[in-house]
Scaffold this active site. Structure first.
Site, short mmCIF file in Angstrom:
data_model
loop_
_atom_site.label_atom_id
_atom_site.label_comp_id
_atom_site.label_asym_id
_atom_site.label_seq_id
_atom_site.Cartn_x
_atom_site.Cartn_y
_atom_site.Cartn_z
N SER A 151 0.84 -1.19 0.00
CA SER A 151 0.00 0.00 0.00
C SER A 151 0.88 1.24 0.00
CB SER A 151 -0.88 0.01 1.25
OG SER A 151 -1.55 1.25 1.42
N TYR A 164 -2.99 -0.31 9.79
CA TYR A 164 -2.91 -0.77 8.40
C TYR A 164 -1.57 -0.37 7.78
CZ TYR A 164 -4.17 -1.33 3.46
OH TYR A 164 -4.20 -1.71 2.13
#
Length: 259
Positions: A151, A164
């Site tokens: 990500s 995250y």
């Protein structure tokens, strides 16, 4: 030499076995489809049986070899059971793609132990455990490809990165550690870094048209990502062509990260 044999020599995955976690939706499904259509026998691992069956049914209708395993990747026992079940289908995998993930984003001040533990278990520990199970075998056979999907939050904090972002940063470090350990034996380990991609994992942001438009404007190509944008990069990293590419983060983000 005509073009097709040359391209097959570079990119064909005939005779290879791939395991793709999170392969029943979003980027994982696109990657599983790309690897299968490039010739690999693909085992898709995810939780939801209906989505798994639909994904594999579509691949089989296209003449691909594919199978599915339903698993809970949030526990060590679940990961280990899934690994053994998947390896029993077509044999030990030559290609491991870790795309399964959870995207829980409470504000940092509201982050609970449960959210932290769940995020780390699925996003980081499951890829670690699968690498430990399959990486040494790949090294012994002299060929392997490990691909993690990470990500932008592995590189920069925005939209409440929280746990995250930490998990994805750890996953990129894991790829480098795996590359250091196994690349001398023919196993490359890399990550694909998406921008903002319109998938079920990004359902919360996708529901805000203003935010979707804002993120698209930040890219250099003028649009947000689609799952199919990852097909070519995945086949490249899974193929013979990537033998000298390892420990790298490959950005597939329309220029999002360099805007």
């Amino acid at each position: 030499m005509t073009a097709q044999p040359y391209l097959d020599g570079l990119f064909s995955l005939e005779g290879r076995v791939a395991l793709v976690t999170g392969g029943s939706s979003g980027i994982g499904r696109a990657v599983a489809g790309a690897l299968a259509r490039a010739g690999a026998s693909v085992v898709v691992v995810a939780r939801t049986r209906a989505a798994l069956a639909a994904t594999v049914g579509e691949l089989e209708a296209d003449g691909c070899r594919a199978a599915w395993v339903s698993a809970d990747l949030g526990t060590r026992d679940g990961v280990r059971a899934a690994a053994e079940e998947a390896a029993a289908v077509f044999g030990e995998p030559d290609i491991l793609v870790n795309c399964a993930g959870v995207n829980l984003r409470p504000p940092m001040g509201e982050l609970t132990d449960d959210v932290w533990d769940t995020t780390m278990a699925v996003n980081l520990e499951a890829p670690y455990l699968l690498g430990q199970r399959f990486g040494p075998g790949m090294a012994e056979r002299g060929f392997g490809r490990i691909i993690h999907v990470t990500s932008q939050q592995a590189h920069r904090a925005f939209v409440q990165s929280g746990a995250y972002g930490v998990s994805k940063g750890g996953l990129e470090s894991l790829a480098r550690s795996q590359a250091e350990a196994w690349s001398p034996f023919g196993v490359t380990c890399n990550t694909l870094v998406p921008g903002f991609v319109l998938t079920p994992l990004n359902r919360r942001l996708s529901a805000d048209p203003g935010k979707v438009a804002e993120l698209a404007a930040r890219t250099m190509v003028g649009r947000n990502g689609l799952a199919e944008d990852f097909a070519g990069a995945a086949v490249f990293l899974a193929s013979r062509s990537s033998a000298y590419v390892t420990g790298q983060s490959i950005f597939v983000d329309g220029g999002f990260s360099v805007h």
